[in-house]
Structures are given as structure tokens and as C-alpha cells.
Design a protein around this motif. Sequence first.
Motif, PDB file in Angstrom:
ATOM      1  N   ARG A  53       4.102   2.461  -0.389  1.00 29.13           N
ATOM      2  CA  ARG A  53       3.874   1.496   0.690  1.00 29.13           C
ATOM      3  C   ARG A  53       2.430   1.638   1.162  1.00 29.13           C
ATOM      4  NH1 ARG A  53       7.133  -1.447   3.704  1.00 29.13           N
ATOM      5  NH2 ARG A  53       8.956  -0.294   2.913  1.00 29.13           N
ATOM      6  N   TYR A  54       1.738   0.512   1.229  1.00 30.27           N
ATOM      7  CA  TYR A  54       0.352   0.489   1.704  1.00 30.27           C
ATOM      8  C   TYR A  54       0.323  -0.226   3.046  1.00 30.27           C
ATOM      9  CZ  TYR A  54      -4.761   0.313   1.371  1.00 30.27           C
ATOM     10  OH  TYR A  54      -6.110   0.500   1.596  1.00 30.27           O
ATOM     11  N   ASN A  72      -0.527  -5.140   4.098  1.00 36.30           N
ATOM     12  CA  ASN A  72       0.715  -4.405   3.904  1.00 36.30           C
ATOM     13  C   ASN A  72       1.304  -4.780   2.554  1.00 36.30           C
ATOM     14  OD1 ASN A  72       0.657  -3.152   6.480  1.00 36.30           O
ATOM     15  ND2 ASN A  72       1.433  -5.043   7.415  1.00 36.30           N
ATOM     16  N   ALA A  73       1.687  -3.788   1.788  1.00 34.52           N
ATOM     17  CA  ALA A  73       2.254  -4.037   0.463  1.00 34.52           C
ATOM     18  C   ALA A  73       3.264  -2.945   0.144  1.00 34.52           C
ATOM     19  CB  ALA A  73       1.151  -4.056  -0.593  1.00 34.52           C
ATOM     20  N   HIS A  74       4.230  -3.295  -0.698  1.00 33.66           N
ATOM     21  CA  HIS A  74       5.291  -2.352  -1.033  1.00 33.66           C
ATOM     22  C   HIS A  74       5.603  -2.410  -2.516  1.00 33.66           C
ATOM     23  CE1 HIS A  74       9.682  -1.312  -1.485  1.00 33.66           C
ATOM     24  NE2 HIS A  74       9.188  -0.214  -0.965  1.00 33.66           N
ATOM     25  N   LEU A  75       5.765  -1.241  -3.121  1.00 33.49           N
ATOM     26  CA  LEU A  75       6.207  -1.130  -4.508  1.00 33.49           C
ATOM     27  C   LEU A  75       7.584  -0.478  -4.520  1.00 33.49           C
ATOM     28  CD1 LEU A  75       2.976   0.218  -6.298  1.00 33.49           C
ATOM     29  CD2 LEU A  75       4.002  -2.035  -6.607  1.00 33.49           C
ATOM     30  N   LEU A 109      -1.603  -0.969  -9.865  1.00 32.24           N
ATOM     31  CA  LEU A 109      -0.743  -1.757  -8.999  1.00 32.24           C
ATOM     32  C   LEU A 109      -1.171  -1.618  -7.545  1.00 32.24           C
ATOM     33  CD1 LEU A 109       2.653  -0.738 -10.627  1.00 32.24           C
ATOM     34  CD2 LEU A 109       1.543  -2.958 -10.840  1.00 32.24           C
ATOM     35  N   ASN A 110      -1.576  -0.417  -7.179  1.00 28.06           N
ATOM     36  CA  ASN A 110      -2.078  -0.145  -5.845  1.00 28.06           C
ATOM     37  C   ASN A 110      -2.943   1.096  -5.914  1.00 28.06           C
ATOM     38  OD1 ASN A 110      -2.453  -0.390  -3.051  1.00 28.06           O
ATOM     39  ND2 ASN A 110      -0.294  -0.929  -2.732  1.00 28.06           N
ATOM     40  N   TRP A 111      -3.810   1.277  -4.919  1.00 24.15           N
ATOM     41  CA  TRP A 111      -4.715   2.404  -4.962  1.00 24.15           C
ATOM     42  C   TRP A 111      -5.325   2.642  -3.594  1.00 24.15           C
ATOM     43  CZ3 TRP A 111      -5.792  -2.464  -6.534  1.00 24.15           C
ATOM     44  CH2 TRP A 111      -6.936  -3.085  -6.015  1.00 24.15           C
ATOM     45  N   ASP A 116      -6.307   2.517   6.920  1.00 27.04           N
ATOM     46  CA  ASP A 116      -5.576   2.283   5.673  1.00 27.04           C
ATOM     47  C   ASP A 116      -4.849   3.546   5.229  1.00 27.04           C
ATOM     48  OD1 ASP A 116      -6.242  -0.465   5.068  1.00 27.04           O
ATOM     49  OD2 ASP A 116      -8.286   0.240   4.793  1.00 27.04           O
ATOM     50  N   LEU A 152      -1.801   4.960   2.261  1.00 30.18           N
ATOM     51  CA  LEU A 152      -0.926   4.773   1.106  1.00 30.18           C
ATOM     52  C   LEU A 152       0.095   5.909   1.099  1.00 30.18           C
ATOM     53  CD1 LEU A 152      -0.199   3.386  -1.623  1.00 30.18           C
ATOM     54  CD2 LEU A 152      -1.887   4.881  -2.710  1.00 30.18           C
TER      55      LEU A 152
END
Length: 234
Positions: free
Chosen positions: A11-12, A17-20, A47-49, A86, A88
Motif C-alpha cells: 500500500r502506497y 494512494n495505491a494498493h497491490l 509496479l510500485n516503488w 510518502d 510504502l
Amino acid sequence: MRVVIARCSARYSGRLNAHLPSATRAIMVKADGSVLLHSDGGSYKPLNWMSPPCTLRVEMADADAVDGGDGAPVARWIVQHDKTDDRLEIELFEIFADTEHELGTDPGLVKDGVEAHLQELLAEQVALLGVGHTLVRREFPTAIGPVDILARDATGRAVAVEIKRRGDIDGVEQLTRYLELLNRDPLLSPVVGVFAAQEIKPQARVLAEDRGIRCLVLDYEAMRGMDDGSSRLF
């Protein structure tokens, strides 16, 4: 570099805001502190970083609370950016591999066929500009920067050459400015221009020809002596 293969979710939060959801991924922790999550597809892009500067904190789950299901992660990684809000958060449910490797200093990408190589080759093979052309010098100075090549044609007229890997309108504009300056020099004037590139965009060619600038397409492999004509059908 640390590489972890694990079933995880992420989760970022912060500027976005983003979720894997839970899936098996590769997690990379680089020496500069960056943390990246990769899938087995999607080419090179993670995918995210989280980019540095950031801090990684690892929280291990209580062994008695771990049941091997998605509801009980074995570890939680919290990656906090040092200068922003920010964050992660990565929950690891099952770890398949966890390795570390010292990669050392990387020399960086060395590009083949860059403008410096083309300039060197064209200076050595100045006859590609036309029969009777001779080299005056590379990097001929002007008040706004050096012209890649200054040559003279069979009649002794000065020729200014601008070299690009891919020739676009900006390159033509650049050569135009050089020509305006060079033609003010009574020892050089009149100076004609040649716009040379491995590929010249149609719009750039139209603009160059409208301004009396000749276009020359460079075959890099042939200039390097790599184009063996005996191996071609035509």
C-alpha cells in the motif's frame, strides 16, 4: 542489492494512494535505499516503488501469531520517504528467497552510434560529404557553441556540418543559427550547411531544404566497416 521473492501485498500513501493485492513478486532494495516491487511481466517498470532518500524499517511478526494465511503476514516493511509524507508499506506473507549481492560501481550505459562517434567517423570519411571535400576541423568554435565539423568543398567553399543521431527540426534550427554567425566572418563566408543524421524526420528535411541546407543520411554500420556488401542479396 537485496532481492526478496515473496507473496506480498503493498500500500502506497502520500501524494497518491495505491494498493497491490497479495501476489508473488520480486522486491528489490538497492544500495541507494530505493525499494521496488516487480511482477513477472510489464517489462522493466516496477509496479510500485519508493525513491531515495528514504528509510526502511522491518517489523517481524510474532511467531505464535503466524498461521501461514494472508491474514497474518510474517513481516511488514515500512518504507518512509525522508522529506515527504510518502510511505510504502509491504506485507510479506510467504518468503521464497532472500538474497543479497554486492554489485559494486557500475560504469554506466555506453551507447553505440552516439553523435560523438558519428562525428569522429565522418571526420575520418569526410568524402561522404562529396567528392573533393576536406576537413578543416572538428568542433569549430562559435559564440553559441561549436559546429560539429567545418570542411571545405572542392571549390574551397566552407561547409558547416551539424550531426545528430535522429535529425529533427531543433537540429535544423541549431545549424541555422551557426550558419548565421559563420557567414558574418569574411574569412569563411559564404558558408553552406549540411544536416547529417542516421535518420532525418520529414518535417526537418523540408525545413532544411527550404533554408538551402543539404541533408545527408549517415549509415553508421557502413561507416564502421560493418556493412558487408557480399552478404546482402541486393
